[in-house]
Design an enzyme around this catalytic site. Structure first.
Site, PDB file in Angstrom:
ATOM      1  N   THR A 115      23.008  47.561  30.719  1.00 13.69           N
ATOM      2  CA  THR A 115      23.331  48.736  31.561  1.00 13.69           C
ATOM      3  C   THR A 115      24.145  49.703  30.712  1.00 13.69           C
ATOM      4  OG1 THR A 115      23.288  47.481  33.595  1.00 13.69           O
ATOM      5  CG2 THR A 115      24.495  49.540  33.696  1.00 13.69           C
ATOM      6  N   SER A 159      27.255  46.975  41.549  1.00 11.08           N
ATOM      7  CA  SER A 159      28.664  47.024  41.156  1.00 11.08           C
ATOM      8  C   SER A 159      28.957  48.264  40.324  1.00 11.08           C
ATOM      9  CB  SER A 159      29.015  45.786  40.315  1.00 11.08           C
ATOM     10  OG  SER A 159      28.803  44.618  41.056  1.00 11.08           O
ATOM     11  N   ASP A 178      19.569  41.833  42.321  1.00  8.09           N
ATOM     12  CA  ASP A 178      20.858  42.250  42.885  1.00  8.09           C
ATOM     13  C   ASP A 178      20.900  42.105  44.405  1.00  8.09           C
ATOM     14  OD1 ASP A 178      22.208  42.757  40.552  1.00  8.09           O
ATOM     15  OD2 ASP A 178      21.989  44.926  40.616  1.00  8.09           O
ATOM     16  N   ASN A 215      19.053  46.794  35.053  1.00  7.97           N
ATOM     17  CA  ASN A 215      19.689  45.513  35.365  1.00  7.97           C
ATOM     18  C   ASN A 215      19.868  44.669  34.103  1.00  7.97           C
ATOM     19  OD1 ASN A 215      21.086  43.727  36.935  1.00  7.97           O
ATOM     20  ND2 ASN A 215      19.292  42.638  37.663  1.00  7.97           N
ATOM     21  N   THR A 229      20.884  51.921  34.886  1.00  8.24           N
ATOM     22  CA  THR A 229      20.536  50.545  34.520  1.00  8.24           C
ATOM     23  C   THR A 229      19.082  50.197  34.783  1.00  8.24           C
ATOM     24  OG1 THR A 229      21.235  48.236  34.853  1.00  8.24           O
ATOM     25  CG2 THR A 229      21.116  49.604  36.817  1.00  8.24           C
ATOM     26  N   ARG A 282      19.558  54.665  43.188  1.00  8.06           N
ATOM     27  CA  ARG A 282      19.358  53.219  43.157  1.00  8.06           C
ATOM     28  C   ARG A 282      17.901  52.907  43.510  1.00  8.06           C
ATOM     29  NH1 ARG A 282      21.500  48.762  40.853  1.00  8.06           N
ATOM     30  NH2 ARG A 282      22.002  47.104  42.311  1.00  8.06           N
TER      31      ARG A 282
HETATM   32  O1  DON Z   1      23.911  47.387  39.787  1.00  9.63           O
HETATM   33  C1  DON Z   1      24.490  46.414  39.313  1.00  9.63           C
HETATM   34  O2  DON Z   1      25.563  46.010  39.690  1.00  9.63           O
HETATM   35  C2  DON Z   1      23.821  45.679  38.171  1.00  9.63           C
HETATM   36  N1  DON Z   1      22.393  45.809  38.260  1.00  9.63           N
HETATM   37  C3  DON Z   1      24.356  46.215  36.898  1.00  9.63           C
HETATM   38  C4  DON Z   1      23.831  45.434  35.740  1.00  9.63           C
HETATM   39  C5  DON Z   1      24.689  45.441  34.568  1.00  9.63           C
HETATM   40  O3  DON Z   1      25.719  46.062  34.499  1.00  9.63           O
HETATM   41  C6  DON Z   1      24.175  44.600  33.475  1.00  9.63           C
HETATM   42  N2  DON Z   1      25.192  44.138  32.638  1.00  9.63           N
HETATM   43  N3  DON Z   1      25.950  44.670  31.925  1.00  9.63           N
END
Ligand code: DON
Length: 572
Positions: free
Chosen positions: A372, A444, A414, A392, A390, A99
């Protein structure tokens, strides 16, 4: 042993051989390998590396880095991700946490405008929205600690495709149009995405020679080949030029963390899934252990949905208050994942009536194009990788530091940048997820393994805050006996505590179920009706990629989300 138990044990021993004779035989390792990912070139890259003698971890390096090239809308070297790993030889599971981390300059105050409101331009566009990338460090770690082949070999497919190019697909071109204004603010991005002033269009051959060189420096130099040296310098210069502030120490100090996954049982499945800084595993444990108290498979659709939604509502409320980076906040993880806690929550659910969510401040920001990406791998030795990665939102921050080809993430959004103010996914948070130097923003993303005596499954998906509920519905689907492709295609619904509404894809519910749910007090955001307060027009979501190994028949299968036409699942 208590004397009374002895005769029982003897009786048991007498009957055991009979039970064994009846038991189906189960393969100890698969007869091949399976990969599902969001782009067929990435799936093929993984297969290419397996054919060269690589294992699932080498294949993961190839898939991940190729996705970074062919799906810049979704993930990349400028972003991060979570890699859930199963090592067949030791039987151990770990999650590599790659991350992004917050730079020290990115304090809460840095994201407020002059009126004290969240400055959304800063939180999702350009240099301030970007955290220090984690994905390149994960590739180095995956290859060096878990793979069989050199990093240089596993990165070859990505380097080749970056240099030679690939055809632009519809989602990529459409995504560019919706992020165009932001992307074209930056010279580094314009150089990559504009040809004679015209943006990429579907069918164009998209070459990224600078990204190929950045990947080569990573292949040659490992960690230092990205976080220090020429790439490091270019990244720092690009961020500075765009008004942001990263330091060389922050970049070179990035570390991947190996974390113990969340593990719990649901019916006869052992579920292994993402721990914090993902919120997914804790929320899944909470929801599934609430639901375990009922026989939801035998219920009608309305009652089943009602109970699933009530479980979602409660898990997302806890996400809001308790979850963040475990290196910075004390998370009551043992309580939140315990059967006792789930039982307590279950007791608050009325079997026939929706519990109204407590409305707090703010309306969620609508987001129509989710990005993502996730991939799932099982290899011939039984090693597994489930990875969600991702940048994001679509094309991340839009910023490519000049000369790198690396599109930086906009993951800072986030964080709970302003306490109680929803982020791009309409989820909010407080102190536990406030930004701090070096802290990881709550996620998430929920790569997950499921296994019982007969089956082994890897699954996951993008979808922002909806990721966790998609994985939940996927687990319930497998538990019901569906196959991999059926699970990937399942219609979806989602509730995240606030807004207090069930979002539903078309086909998720029939007319009767909708009426029954409404009579129980649920508000439903249906296709074509955004008045209920959900995310309106975004009625199809997710990109679930899953592989399944049936140990009784020793067959592998893959499921690739039909919502994404360029995704693919392959078995060899
Ligand atoms: O880490 C996360 O929860 C978000 N940055 C994930 C982003 C994402 O899944 C974008 N949409 N589909």
């Amino acid at each position: 042993m208590k004397p009374i138990l002895r005769p029982l044990l003897l009786l048991g021993l007498l009957f055991t051989p009979l039970a064994w004779a009846d038991a189906p035989t189960r393969a100890t390792h698969p007869d091949g390998a399976a990969i599902a990912s969001g782009h067929q070139l990435a799936t093929q890259a993984g297969m290419e590396i397996l054919a060269q003698g690589g294992n699932a971890f080498d294949a993961a390096v190839a898939v991940s880095s190729t996705l970074a090239v062919v799906e810049p809308i979704s993930s990349g070297l400028g972003g991060g991700g979570f890699f859930l790993l199963h090592d067949a030889a030791s039987g151990k599971d770990i999650m590599l946490d790659a991350r992004e981390t917050a730079p020290a300059a990115a304090t809460e105050a840095a994201f407020l405008d002059k009126d004290g409101n969240l400055d959304r331009d800063r939180s999702v566009n350009g240099a301030w929205s970007a955290g220090i990338p984690g994905l390149p460090a994960a590739l180095v770690e995956l290859s060096g600690k878990h793979g069989k082949l050199p990093l240089k070999s596993s990165l070859q497919p990505a380097i080749r495709i970056a240099r030679e190019g690939f055809p632009v697909y519809a989602r990529m071109a459409k995504g560019y149009q919706s992020r165009r204004e932001v992307m074209e603010r930056y010279a580094g991005t314009r150089e990559v995405y504009l040809r004679n002033g015209k943006p990429i269009a579907e069918g164009d051959l998209f070459r990224q020679p600078e990204l190929a060189r950045t990947l080569e420096r990573l292949a040659d130099g490992g960690f230092d080949g990205f976080y220090r040296g020429q790439t490091g310098k270019l990244l720092l210069a690009g961020v500075k030029q765009a008004g942001g502030r990263w330091t060389a120490d922050e970049l070179a100090g990035y570390t991947v963390k190996a974390r113990a996954p969340i593990v719990f049982n649901y019916n006869d499945w052992k579920i292994t899934t993402a721990p914090p800084p993902s919120s997914g595993g804790i929320a899944l444990a909470s929801m599934l252990q609430i639901l375990e108290g009922w026989d939801i498979k035998s219920m009608d659709a309305a009652h089943r949905t009602h109970l699933v939604v009530e479980a979602m509502r409660r898990a997302y409320r806890d996400r809001t208050f308790f979850l963040g980076d475990p290196d910075f906040v004390d998370i009551p993880q043992n309580v939140l994942t315990s059967k006792d806690y789930a039982q307590g929550l279950r007791a608050t659910i009325h079997p026939e009536k929706a519990t109204p969510s407590d409305l707090l401040s703010g309306n969620p920001t609508p987001l129509e194009d989710d990005e993502t990406t996730h991939f799932s791998i099982i290899d011939q030795e039984g090693n597994r990788v489930g990875a969600t990665q991702t940048v994001n939102l679509l094309y991340g921050s839009g910023l490519i530091p000049k000369g790198t080809g690396v599109l930086l993430n906009n993951e800072m959004d986030d964080f709970a940048l302003k306490p109680g103010t929803p982020n791009a996914f309409g989820v909010m948070g407080y102190e536990a997820n406030a930004p701090k130097a070096g802290k990881r923003m709550l996620s998430s993303m929920t790569p997950t393994f499921m296994e019982n005596a007969d089956k082994v499954v890897v699954l996951g998906t993008p979808g922002g805050s909806r990721i966790i509920t998609m994985v939940l519905l996927g687990i319930l689907g497998y538990d019901q006996g569906l196959g991999a492709q059926q699970v990937a295609a399942l219609p979806r619904y989602h509730h995240q505590w606030l807004p207090d509404v069930i979002e539903a894809e078309s086909g998720a519910f029939d007319e009767g179920t909708i009426k029954q749910l409404q009579a129980m007090g649920h508000r439903i955001d249906l296709p074509g009706d955004s008045a209920a307060g959900g995310r309106g027009s975004s009625h199809v979501w997710g990109n679930l990629q899953t592989v399944e190994w049936d140990r009784r028949s020793n067959t592998l299968s893959g499921g690739s989300d039909p919502r994404n036409p360029v995704g693919s699942a392959e078995v060899r």
